[in-house]
Enzyme design. Structure first.
Site, PDB file in Angstrom:
ATOM      1  N   CYS A  82       0.812  -1.353   0.004  1.00 26.63           N
ATOM      2  CA  CYS A  82       0.014   0.109  -0.083  1.00 26.63           C
ATOM      3  C   CYS A  82       0.822   1.360   0.008  1.00 26.63           C
ATOM      4  O   CYS A  82       0.226   2.313  -0.161  1.00 26.63           O
ATOM      5  CB  CYS A  82      -1.052   0.095   1.095  1.00 26.63           C
ATOM      6  N   SER A 206     -11.150   2.041   5.391  1.00 28.98           N
ATOM      7  CA  SER A 206     -11.108   2.733   4.013  1.00 28.98           C
ATOM      8  C   SER A 206     -11.959   1.715   2.931  1.00 28.98           C
ATOM      9  O   SER A 206     -11.752   0.582   3.022  1.00 28.98           O
ATOM     10  CB  SER A 206      -9.821   3.143   3.576  1.00 28.98           C
ATOM     11  N   LYS A 330      -9.718   7.264   4.305  1.00 25.43           N
ATOM     12  CA  LYS A 330     -11.225   6.888   4.788  1.00 25.43           C
ATOM     13  C   LYS A 330     -12.010   7.561   3.985  1.00 25.43           C
ATOM     14  O   LYS A 330     -13.110   7.030   3.591  1.00 25.43           O
ATOM     15  CB  LYS A 330     -11.422   7.342   6.270  1.00 25.43           C
ATOM     16  N   HIS A 334      -9.139   4.939  -0.813  1.00 23.40           N
ATOM     17  CA  HIS A 334      -7.753   4.297  -0.749  1.00 23.40           C
ATOM     18  C   HIS A 334      -7.370   3.304  -1.850  1.00 23.40           C
ATOM     19  O   HIS A 334      -7.432   2.171  -1.692  1.00 23.40           O
ATOM     20  CB  HIS A 334      -7.694   3.669   0.535  1.00 23.40           C
TER      21      HIS A 334
END
Length: 385
Positions: A82, A206, A330, A334
């Site tokens: 990520c 998210s 959030k 994402h």
């Protein structure tokens, strides 16, 4: 030598059923090039986590450079789970600082909604330890739920306390035209949402989504030569990157984001600043507990006091430690490999004075991008020129 960002671009975050990965990436990239006033770049770095799994496409450097008509430039994909977007930005900066390339493009992109939710959950879990965690059925959500439970038990916080991070993100995301969720929420909203892995609820996490963001990086000298107005320059003042154990079982302390702490120390040293000098923080709030732990690791709060900042209202735009100024992971969304570049774009807009939620007199901002459950983290300090 210094590196400055002279152009930014992004697509709205959402479920883009009619757009492909290449469509999103090229749109963001061309927007950034137009913002910078350039029609060519020397190289391209693509931040992406799992295109091979989500859309069965690798070799993104060649794909995006081809469809953006960039010619035979060097172009590669950067993968750090990520944190791929944050890592790609830092690789682009290093290319400029090395003197080997004058004008560099970085685009972060992820297309996540073309697969079943169960498959998306599995692909995201590839960021964990495949043999020690994924093999035993531990999803990425479950691992973060363990961390959240431990944080609450250790420091005496409640689910309502951590929900404040989601409320703050949605408050700010409501004013961001590029955000996936543009509606404010309350603590009650979070508490009424279903559990996805106790104590994590749906509104603690998210969303799965699509999006792309891009930046153009060069030197101040080249920016002058290109005629880019100085008001558009934002200096990449400091960078840090570090790793920790990939699995939670081997981690010395589940509540210490060691990689973030080390990366922040490196970034602060390079920039010549401390946490007290940062005017706003774009932290990696894939889950609400990660926002609390990130504030502690970055030095904005003492150990165990990250959630206290939320309870005191200090994380709001007008607080002492504003975070998620355009909604964060959030509310903005994402799209994993693109997130670190979105954070960079948003920080640049803040420092230019062009953000929809403007932090008053912002001069220095920080972005922090987490890969895995804290195993691969980037921290970047940006400064208004």
């Amino acid at each position: 030598m210094k590196a400055v960002i002279i152009g930014v671009g992004m697509t709205p975050v959402g479920e883009h059923w009619k757009l492909s990965l290449r469509d999103l990436a090229v749109e963001a990239l061309l927007n950034a090039m137009e913002d910078a006033g350039v029609d060519s770049v020397d190289s391209l770095y693509v931040g992406n986590m799992a295109s091979g799994s989500f859309v069965e496409q690798e070799n993104l450097g060649a794909l995006i450079a081809d469809w953006a008509n960039l010619g035979s430039i060097p172009a590669v994909k950067i993968e750090a789970a990520c944190a791929s977007g944050g890592a790609a930005v830092q690789e682009g900066v290093k290319a400029v600082l090395s003197g080997l390339e004058d004008v560099v493009a970085v685009v972060g992109v992820e297309k996540m909604t073309d697969v079943w939710p169960s498959d998306a959950t599995r692909y995201l879990a590839y960021a964990s330890d495949a043999e020690w965690e994924l093999f035993h059925g531990a999803s990425f959500v479950a691992l973060n739920a363990l961390i959240m439970r431990h944080y609450m038990n250790t420091y005496g916080y409640t689910e309502e306390d951590l929900a404040l991070f989601a409320v703050n993100a949605h408050t700010n995301g409501a004013k961001n035209p590029y955000a996936m969720f543009k509606k404010p929420i309350t603590v009650e909203t979070v508490m009424k949402s279903p559990y996805i892995a106790d104590p994590l609820k749906l509104f603690d996490a998210s969303p799965v989504c699509d999006g792309a963001a891009a930046v153009i990086i060069t030197t101040p000298e080249k920016a002058k030569e290109l005629g880019v107005p100085k008001e558009k320059w934002v200096e990449v003042a400091g960078m840090g990157r570090a790793v920790d154990t990939i699995n939670l079982a081997n981690r010395a302390d589940l509540l210490d984001l060691k990689a973030a702490r080390v990366a922040a120390q490196r970034a602060y040293k390079m920039a010549g600043v401390t946490a007290k000098d940062i005017d706003f923080f774009e932290v990696h709030d894939a889950f609400t507990v990660m926002a609390a732990l990130s504030l502690e690791a970055l030095g904005a709060a003492e150990r165990g006091k990250g959630a206290q900042l939320a309870k005191e209202g200090q994380i709001a735009i007008d607080g002492d430690y504003p975070i998620q100024t355009m909604g964060g992971l959030k509310a903005r969304g994402h799209p994993v490999g693109a997130t670190g570049v979105y954070q960079t774009v948003e920080a640049v807009l803040q420092l230019r004075g062009e953000a929809p939620n403007q932090v008053p007199d912002a001069e220095i901002g920080l972005t922090q991008n987490i890969g895995g459950t804290g195993s691969n983290i980037t921290v970047t300090v940006l400064r208004r020129v």
